[in-house]
Motif scaffolding. Structure first.
Motif, PDB file in Angstrom:
ATOM      1  N   GLU A 157      38.066  44.616  44.178  1.00 18.48           N
ATOM      2  CA  GLU A 157      38.979  44.381  43.059  1.00 18.48           C
ATOM      3  C   GLU A 157      39.397  45.645  42.324  1.00 18.48           C
ATOM      4  N   HIS A 158      38.678  46.770  42.558  1.00 20.33           N
ATOM      5  CA  HIS A 158      39.027  48.009  41.860  1.00 20.33           C
ATOM      6  C   HIS A 158      39.847  48.976  42.716  1.00 20.33           C
ATOM      7  N   ASN A 195      31.145  56.681  36.853  1.00 19.48           N
ATOM      8  CA  ASN A 195      31.917  55.468  36.573  1.00 19.48           C
ATOM      9  C   ASN A 195      32.166  54.657  37.843  1.00 19.48           C
ATOM     10  N   TYR A 196      32.473  55.347  38.944  1.00 21.09           N
ATOM     11  CA  TYR A 196      32.707  54.622  40.205  1.00 21.09           C
ATOM     12  C   TYR A 196      31.408  54.008  40.733  1.00 21.09           C
ATOM     13  N   VAL A 197      30.312  54.707  40.564  1.00 23.07           N
ATOM     14  CA  VAL A 197      29.030  54.128  40.973  1.00 23.07           C
ATOM     15  C   VAL A 197      28.761  52.855  40.177  1.00 23.07           C
ATOM     16  N   ASP A 198      29.031  52.882  38.870  1.00 18.64           N
ATOM     17  CA  ASP A 198      28.864  51.683  38.042  1.00 18.64           C
ATOM     18  C   ASP A 198      29.720  50.527  38.550  1.00 18.64           C
ATOM     19  N   LEU A 199      30.972  50.832  38.879  1.00 20.69           N
ATOM     20  CA  LEU A 199      31.873  49.785  39.361  1.00 20.69           C
ATOM     21  C   LEU A 199      31.349  49.161  40.654  1.00 20.69           C
ATOM     22  N   ARG A 202      27.414  47.611  39.705  1.00 19.41           N
ATOM     23  CA  ARG A 202      27.188  46.695  38.581  1.00 19.41           C
ATOM     24  C   ARG A 202      28.416  45.906  38.155  1.00 19.41           C
ATOM     25  N   ASP A 203      29.598  46.308  38.552  1.00 18.88           N
ATOM     26  CA  ASP A 203      30.798  45.662  38.045  1.00 18.88           C
ATOM     27  C   ASP A 203      31.703  45.199  39.184  1.00 18.88           C
ATOM     28  N   ARG A 206      32.231  40.546  44.194  1.00 14.04           N
ATOM     29  CA  ARG A 206      31.862  40.218  45.579  1.00 14.04           C
ATOM     30  C   ARG A 206      31.493  41.491  46.331  1.00 14.04           C
ATOM     31  N   ASN A 207      30.584  41.349  47.288  1.00 16.39           N
ATOM     32  CA  ASN A 207      30.178  42.475  48.136  1.00 16.39           C
ATOM     33  C   ASN A 207      29.717  43.677  47.314  1.00 16.39           C
ATOM     34  N   ARG A 208      28.905  43.398  46.319  1.00 15.88           N
ATOM     35  CA  ARG A 208      28.367  44.466  45.476  1.00 15.88           C
ATOM     36  C   ARG A 208      27.522  45.417  46.313  1.00 15.88           C
TER      37      ARG A 208
END
Length: 361
Positions: A157-158, A195-199, A202-203, A206-208
């Motif tokens: 989604e990002h 920030n990208y690692v967080d996304l 943790r954020d 799906r498919n975290r």
């Protein structure tokens, strides 16, 4: 001699009856197989041939490796002057007998008596593979990775563009040093990487990703330290690897985040003279971008990277596909990017019939 230039390690052999300084190799009375031959200085490679001097049969030497990836690490200017920064494998592939033939002439692309080129890539999403394929491998590579692994983030989604798993995040940061340290870091890029690692961890609905699915590649040791400190301060353990290109050669991750660091053109010549950084270093570019399986994120200053043919091509590719975000980019006509990309649909990558034909050649 049978020469095998390949994208990935072909053979994993144990060394025995040889000094520890020689490259990984397997030796018999009339055969020598050398793995990672593109990374060994020529005397190391030739040293493995010593056992062949006692054979009464015709000897066979197999060099396995990729001359388009990192070569020998040589610091001495005198050694470089005499060619020790060029591996035996890289030197040989430039000779006529091993060179790629003109495809317009028909027939095999290589002399199959002495060269085998492996063309199936079992690692990367076709979009990630396309640019290095055209730059370094004559467009011969075929994306053959398991889609369950390589396509898992193409609808993340990002993403800036769905089904295009590359993001170029532009940032006009600052080159920084601490005291008399010769190494550089970029605080703005450190924060964006985090920030990208967080996304990813943790954020994501799906498919975290897990931390061990992510690799962060950066050319300066001080930037490695700063990124590690920030990640650990936010409860990411050491399973999330942060390191230099050299540390990642031969490895892969589901996600690769690249922090290029440089934000001042005035230091580019310094990097080139001291073999540092990513700019003006095609082999480091190739290794860095080809570690990714499913997602590649590039964090850097587009106005600095635009002057480099390889990074300029990556920047232009992302701009043309609406995969760019961050600071305003340079005008497209100011990007120093050679026209590496064939006008072929991405679906042509992964065609098994094409792969079979290419491997037969």
């Amino acid at each position: 001699m049978r020469l095998i230039p390949a994208r990935t390690n072909l053979l994993s052999f144990v060394s025995f009856f040889l000094p520890s300084f020689l490259p990984p190799c397997l030796v018999s009375k009339q055969h020598v197989f050398i793995d990672e031959a593109g990374h060994a200085i020529e005397p190391e490679a030739v040293g493995a041939f010593a056992t062949l001097t006692t054979t009464t049969s015709e000897p066979v030497v197999v060099l396995a490796g990729d001359p388009q990836q990192l070569g020998p690490i040589v610091r001495s200017e005198m050694a470089k002057k005499f060619g020790l920064d060029t591996s035996l494998l890289e030197r040989l592939v430039k000779r006529d007998i091993y060179r790629r033939r003109d495809p317009s002439g028909g027939g095999a692309l290589y002399d199959e008596r002495v060269v085998t080129k492996l063309v199936r890539n079992y690692r990367s999403h076709p979009v990630i593979l396309q640019l290095p394929n055209e730059m370094f491998y004559d467009g011969d590579l075929i994306a053959a990775a398991d889609p369950v692994r390589s396509h898992i983030l193409e609808r993340w989604e990002h993403l800036q563009k769905q089904k295009f798993p590359i993001i170029f995040h532009g940032v006009e940061g600052e080159d920084s040093r601490e005291g008399n340290s010769p190494s550089w870091y970029n605080p703005d890029e450190v924060q964006i990487v985090k920030n990208y690692v967080d996304l990813l961890v943790r954020d994501t609905r799906r498919n975290r990703c897990k931390p061990e699915d992510i690799g962060v590649v950066t050319p300066y040791q001080k930037q490695v330290q700063k990124i590690r400190m920030l990640l650990r301060a936010n409860d990411y353990d050491s399973d999330l690897k942060v390191g230099s290109v050299d540390e990642f050669q031969g490895q892969e991750r589901r996600v690769i985040i690249i922090s290029t660091v440089r934000s001042s053109k005035e230091w580019i010549d310094f990097d080139v003279n001291h073999v540092l950084g990513f700019v003006a270093n095609p082999k480091r570019f190739n290794v860095a971008v080809t570690r990714a399986q499913a997602l590649l994120v590039v964090v850097g200053n587009p106005h600095v990277l635009a002057d480099d043919p390889q990074w300029g091509a990556m920047l232009k590719l992302c701009l043309q596909n609406n995969a760019y975000t961050g600071c305003p980019p340079p005008e497209e006509n100011k990007i120093s990017a050679a026209d590496f990309l064939h006008q072929l649909p991405l679906s042509s990558l992964g065609n098994e019939d094409a792969a079979s034909a290419a491997e037969r050649s």
